[in-house]
Every structure is written in structure tokens, then in C-alpha cells.
Design a protein around this motif. Structure first.
Motif, short mmCIF file in Angstrom:
data_model
loop_
_atom_site.label_atom_id
_atom_site.label_comp_id
_atom_site.label_asym_id
_atom_site.label_seq_id
_atom_site.Cartn_x
_atom_site.Cartn_y
_atom_site.Cartn_z
N LEU A 297 4.65 -5.62 -6.66
CA LEU A 297 5.65 -4.75 -7.27
C LEU A 297 6.08 -3.58 -6.44
O LEU A 297 7.25 -3.39 -6.14
N ILE A 298 5.12 -2.72 -6.04
CA ILE A 298 5.55 -1.47 -5.40
C ILE A 298 5.35 -1.48 -3.90
O ILE A 298 5.84 -0.60 -3.21
N ASN A 299 4.61 -2.43 -3.36
CA ASN A 299 4.36 -2.50 -1.93
C ASN A 299 3.40 -1.37 -1.49
O ASN A 299 3.33 -0.31 -2.10
N LEU B 291 2.63 2.75 -2.51
CA LEU B 291 1.29 3.14 -2.96
C LEU B 291 0.84 4.39 -2.18
O LEU B 291 0.40 5.39 -2.76
N ILE B 292 1.00 4.32 -0.86
CA ILE B 292 0.62 5.47 -0.04
C ILE B 292 1.48 6.68 -0.42
O ILE B 292 0.97 7.78 -0.62
N ALA B 293 2.79 6.44 -0.56
CA ALA B 293 3.68 7.55 -0.88
C ALA B 293 3.26 8.22 -2.18
O ALA B 293 3.23 9.45 -2.28
N GLY B 294 2.91 7.41 -3.19
CA GLY B 294 2.53 7.96 -4.49
C GLY B 294 1.31 8.87 -4.38
O GLY B 294 1.31 9.98 -4.91
N GLN C 285 4.73 -10.80 8.78
CA GLN C 285 5.94 -10.28 9.42
C GLN C 285 6.84 -9.47 8.49
O GLN C 285 7.69 -8.73 8.98
N CYS C 286 6.74 -9.65 7.21
CA CYS C 286 7.74 -9.04 6.32
C CYS C 286 7.13 -8.14 5.25
O CYS C 286 7.78 -7.18 4.81
N SER C 287 5.89 -8.43 4.80
CA SER C 287 5.43 -7.79 3.56
C SER C 287 5.18 -6.29 3.72
O SER C 287 5.03 -5.59 2.73
N ALA D 193 9.63 -4.27 -7.31
CA ALA D 193 10.59 -3.19 -7.44
C ALA D 193 10.99 -2.66 -6.07
O ALA D 193 12.09 -2.16 -5.89
N TYR D 194 10.10 -2.77 -5.10
CA TYR D 194 10.35 -2.17 -3.80
C TYR D 194 10.97 -3.18 -2.85
O TYR D 194 10.33 -4.15 -2.47
N ASN D 195 12.21 -2.95 -2.45
CA ASN D 195 12.91 -3.78 -1.46
C ASN D 195 12.61 -5.28 -1.62
O ASN D 195 12.17 -5.94 -0.67
N PRO D 196 12.87 -5.85 -2.81
CA PRO D 196 12.50 -7.25 -3.04
C PRO D 196 13.33 -8.19 -2.19
O PRO D 196 14.52 -7.98 -2.00
#
Ligand code: HEC
Length: 476
Positions: free
Chosen positions: A15-17, A21-24, A378-380, A388-391
Motif C-alpha cells: 500500500l504505502i511503500n 513508511l520511512i517518511a511517516g 528493479q521497481c518496488s 496508494a503510493y505510485n501504483p
């Protein structure tokens, strides 16, 4: 010269990547840590002035609220700081380890300062009236200086990730620490720290008992002064954007990054408004600030700080540590935690050669299963599959076979926030197979269950077509 190790598993936060998580965690910590630095200075300065001028009200305020203005910030700062170490070590272990090695003496100094800060804070808290006012105030200064020293060191390390400057290697310690964006970002952080301290004092004095209205107004006026430096934010921000690399600057000011522009403007405008209010309202206008207004100001400061931090992190993409400006210097590390050299290696040998953590998936005969591993590596780091985050699901929604073939070998050409990546033929097909599973075709699938369901209850006048209509569903 490419070193392939160390490799770490990838934490796929749904969901949030991982980056959110770090940003929060980080935004909460940054606000508390800045506040701890600012309040240390507030405390030391005002105790010193109150001693000199016989300001009994201020002394009483500081003494009675020591618990909030000395103990609380460093305990809350410590807890959220540990949260940061947990989240960065899980989400970005490679870069965390890299930065620990690169700045090992910086960290050692920072941790020593932290111990000094904690010790001074406790002694300060327990020695009101037990040591002479001078000694007590000296303890306050030790706390303040140690806390500010931590800010300076950590800011050096964080700003290095954005402007590595003339980084030549692990030996260029001072050059790495005092990198180009260190200079503007240190006063930016100091200004935020003072403002947060001022706002917090306004809140605390409103909710602490035993002070008359005049006494409260006296403390509010003193606290208001700590918000005035906020008006320096616009010139400091301009200075900051002059020293960051032009491609990162383009990230803020080009159209595709409207969110960055909005967040950044919000941070600057909120700072001017708070600083202006402190100057014209509190100091010149002699207005009192209630606890509710203080809380509102805190909320604004919180969002403004969060916005600015978000922009600072966002403009670094596609890197976590940007490359050195010195030709032949270290080449940086992408958000995927691969260096450009390692990425080239995956373009030559295939991504699965690096996927030691998924032995079952890499030996699978199902392309989509292998493709998921390519996606994770390579992408995640910057996308979620369907969160929610850049899906990525809607981004590849309407793609046909030609688009997959053209776009997946050329991702950086559409958005330069992405690393320059040209997968091997096999990786590309695996990745395509996985990405297709995100947007399964509508129920024309000739799966046995689907045919039965459609056929039995209501036979339609339309002739059921036994062949799937879409030509592009071939599996590789
Ligand atoms: C370093 C971060 C990063 C990495 C790694 C990354 N992307 Fe992206 N990607 C982005 C950003 C940022 C955007 C822009 C999103 C937007 O504009 O909404 C984007 C956009 C896209 C788009 C839409 C492009 C367009 O034309 O609008 C696709 C498709 C995409 N990514 C696929 C991938 C795939 C597949 C991978 C892995 C091979 C990948 N990305 C790796 C950051 C990244």
C-alpha cells in the motif's frame, strides 16, 4: 569495477511503500528532534537572561516545566529516532550500511554528543536549587550545545545524500560532511528548531497552572521572538536551490512535479505567515496567543516541516545517494539500492543473478513468478503494485504488446525519476508477464469455470464465442 555484494532482501511494504513508511516515521522524528534542539537553546538563553535580570516569572516557568521542556523532547526524540533506524535499516539496508561506513567517526561523535545531551538533561532536571544558578545554567548550555552539534552532524550526512559534491571516497570526510547543501540547510534547520521551541513554549505556558495572565503574556512574548527568524526562510530556500544539482532542481520546477511545487511553496509560505504573525501580532501588536492558537500553529509548523522534508527526499530520485561531481568519483546509489554499475550488470546478466533471496522464484518456470522478483528488485523501491503510493497497475493499464516492448526498455525516457534501465530480453518478458497479472483481462478468459458460469443460468441470444477475442493475451 563493480562490487556485487552485499545484497540484502527487499522489504515490500504493501500500500504505502517503504519510502512512505520511512517518511511517516521520519517526519514525526524530525519535528520532535528539531524541537529538542530549539528548546535546549531557549532554555539556556532564558535561564541566563532571567538570572541576570532577576526575571522570577521566567525562572519559575522554566523550573516548573522542566519535565516538558527538557525531559520530554529527548525521550520522545530517542524513541522516534530508534524508529528511524529500524525503518531505514529494513527498507534501505544497503544505503544505511554505506552511510555508516562512510561517516563512521561522524556517527561516533554524534552518539557521544547524544549521551552528553541526555546526561546533561537529566542532571539539569534534578538539580534545580541544588547547585548554584551559574552551574545550573551551564548544564543547560551543555545540553543545548550537544543537541545542536547532533543536528549539525546529522544534517551533514543527510545533505550529503543530495549533494555529494566533490566526493572522492571515504577519506574525504570533511568535504563529505560540509557538502554544498549542508550550508543552507543547517540554518534552515536551526530556524525551524527555534520556531518549534517558541510554539511549544506558548502551548505549555497556556496549559500550566499557577501563572497569572500577565505572567503568561510575559512568557508568550519571549517565546514569540523565537519565531521571527522564520522570515529568513525564503532567502534560505533560494540559497538551497542554488546549490542543488540542476536536474534535481528541475524536479521541483518542471510541470510534471506539481506536487513538489505545492509542498515546497506551502512550507515557505507557512513559515512567512508564522514569522510575520509573531512579529506583527505578538511583539508589535502585543497580542496574547492562546493554547488553541498555539496548537494550530504547531499543526501548521508540523505540516510545513513535513512538506519541506518530503521535497528534499523527493528531488533526490532516482538516487538515494547522488553520484560524485568528480569525474571518476563514486557513482552514487539508486533508490533500488543498486549502484549504476550494478544496474548495468543486471542488464548484462539478468536481474535474477542478484536475487539470492528468492531461490524458489528464480528457478520457477512461470514467467510471472520470476517477473515479480525483477519487479521487486528493479521497481518496488518507488512503486507499489496496486497500492496508494505510485501504483504501477494503472500506469501499465492499457498497454499492448508493442507498448510493453517499447516502454519497458526505455522507462527513463518517459520519466527521468527512473533509473536508466534496459532489461535483458528475458527480464523484460518476465516483468511484462508479472505486470500483466496486475490488470487481468475482463472475463473473456476461456477458463473452464468462467465458461460454465456464463453458460448455465441465462442463455443469451448472442452466440457464445469459443475463441478469445483479444489477440495479445499470449503467454510467453
Ligand atoms: C527511482 C524510482 C523509480 C524506480 C526504481 C522505478 N520507477 Fe517507475 N516511475 C517513478 C516515478 C517517480 C514515476 C512518475 C509517476 C507519475 O508521474 O505519476 C514513474 C512512472 C512510471 C511509469 C509511467 C510512465 C509514464 O509514461 O507516465 C511506468 C510505466 C513505470 N514507472 C514503470 C516502472 C517499472 C516497470 C519499473 C521497474 C523496472 C520502475 N518504474 C522503476 C519512479 C520509479
Amino acid at each position: 569495477m563493480v562490487e556485487l555484494l552485499p545484497q540484502y532482501p527487499i522489504l515490500n511494504v504493501p500500500l504505502i511503500n517503504g519510502s512512505l513508511l520511512i517518511a511517516g516515521v521520519a517526519i514525526v522524528h524530525v519535528v520532535i528532534a528539531h524541537f529538542a534542539v530549539g528548546i535546549g537553546a531557549f532554555n539556556a538563553v532564558h535561564e541566563w537572561r532571567a538570572n541576570r535580570k532577576g526575571d522570577a516569572v521566567m525562572l519559575e516557568f522554566l523550573r516548573r516545566n522542566s519535565r516538558f521542556i527538557i525531559l520530554f523532547p529527548f525521550i520522545a526524540g530517542t524513541v522516534t529516532g530508534v524508529g528511524i533506524w529500524f525503518s531505514i535499516a529494513l527498507v534501505a539496508p544497503r544505503v544505511t550500511s554505506e552511510l555508516i561506513h562512510l561517516f563512521v567517526w561522524g556517527w561516533a561523535t554524534e552518539w557521544s554528543l547524544f549521551i552528553i545531551e541526555i546526561a546533561a538533561g537529566y542532571v539539569y532536571y534534578f538539580t534545580w536549587d541544588r547547585v548554584s544558578p551559574r552551574v545550573h545554567n551551564a548544564l543547560g548550555w551543555i545540553y543545548a550545545i550537544a543537541a545542536f552539534g547532533s543536528l549539525v552532524l546529522i544534517n551533514g550526512i543527510i545533505s550529503f545524500m543530495l549533494t555529494t559534491g566533490k566526493f572522492t571516497g571515504i577519506d574525504s570526510f570533511w568535504q563529505n560532511l560540509f557538502n554544498p547543501s549542508f550550508w543552507p540547510s543547517t540554518p534552515i534547520r536551526a530556524v525551524s528548531a527555534f520556531a518549534l521551541a517558541g510554539i511549544f513554549v506558548i502551548i505549555v505556558v497556556n496549559y500550566s497552572r499557577g501563572f497569572t495572565q500577565e505572567e503568561r503574556a510575559h512568557v508568550v512574548r519571549a517565546a514569540g521572538k523565537w519565531l521571527i527568524p522564520l522570515v529568513l526562510m525564503p532567502p534560505l530556500a533560494v540559497w538551497f536551490f542554488r546549490v542543488i544539482p540542476p536536474d534535481a532542481r528541475g524536479f521541483i520546477f518542471n510541470q510534471s512535479a506539481m506536487v513538489m511545487v505545492l509542498l515546497f511553496s506551502f512550507g515557505v509560505v507557512a513559515s512567512i505567515l508564522l514569522g510575520g504573525y509573531a512579529f506583527f501580532g505578538i511583539l508589535r501588536g502585543g497580542r496574547y496567543v492562546t493554547g488553541e492558537t498555539g496548537l494550530l500553529m504547531l499543526a501548521i509548523a508540523f505540516i510545513a516541516t513535513g512538506s519541506m522534508e518530503f521535497v528534499r527526499e523527493g528531488i533526490r530520485k532516482p538516487y538515494l545517494v547522488r553520484p560524485s561531481l568528480v569525474a571518476g568519483g563514486p557513482e552514487g546509489i539508486y533508490s533500488t539500492q543498486l549502484t549504476p554499475g550494478e544496474l548495468r550488470q543486471t542488464e548484462a546478466e539478468g536481474t535474477l543473478a542478484r536475487a539470492h533471496w528468492w531461490p524458489d522464484a528464480t528457478s520457477s518456470t512461470d514467467p510471472a513468478t520470476r517477473g515479480r522478483v525483477v519487479y521487486l528488485i528493479q521497481c518496488s523501491a518507488c512503486h507499489t503494485a496496486n497500492g496508494a503510493y505510485n501504483p504501477i497497475k494503472p500506469l501499465v493499464g492499457g498497454w499492448d504488446e508493442q507498448q510493453y516492448a517499447a516502454n519497458l526498455t526505455n522507462l527513463h525516457a518517459t520519466k527521468d525519476a527512473m533509473p536508466h534501465y534496459s532489461p535483458t530480453e528475458r527480464d523484460r518478458k518476465d516483468l511484462e508477464a508479472y505486470l500483466r497479472t496486475l490488470n487481468p483481462p475482463p472475463a473473456t478468459t476461456p477458463a473452464p469455470a468462467a465458461v460454465e458460469d456464463a453458460g448455465q443460468p441465462t442463455p443469451t441470444p448472442r452466440a457464445p464465442s469459443p475463441t478469445p477475442r483479444r489477440g495479445n493475451r499470449t503467454r510467453h
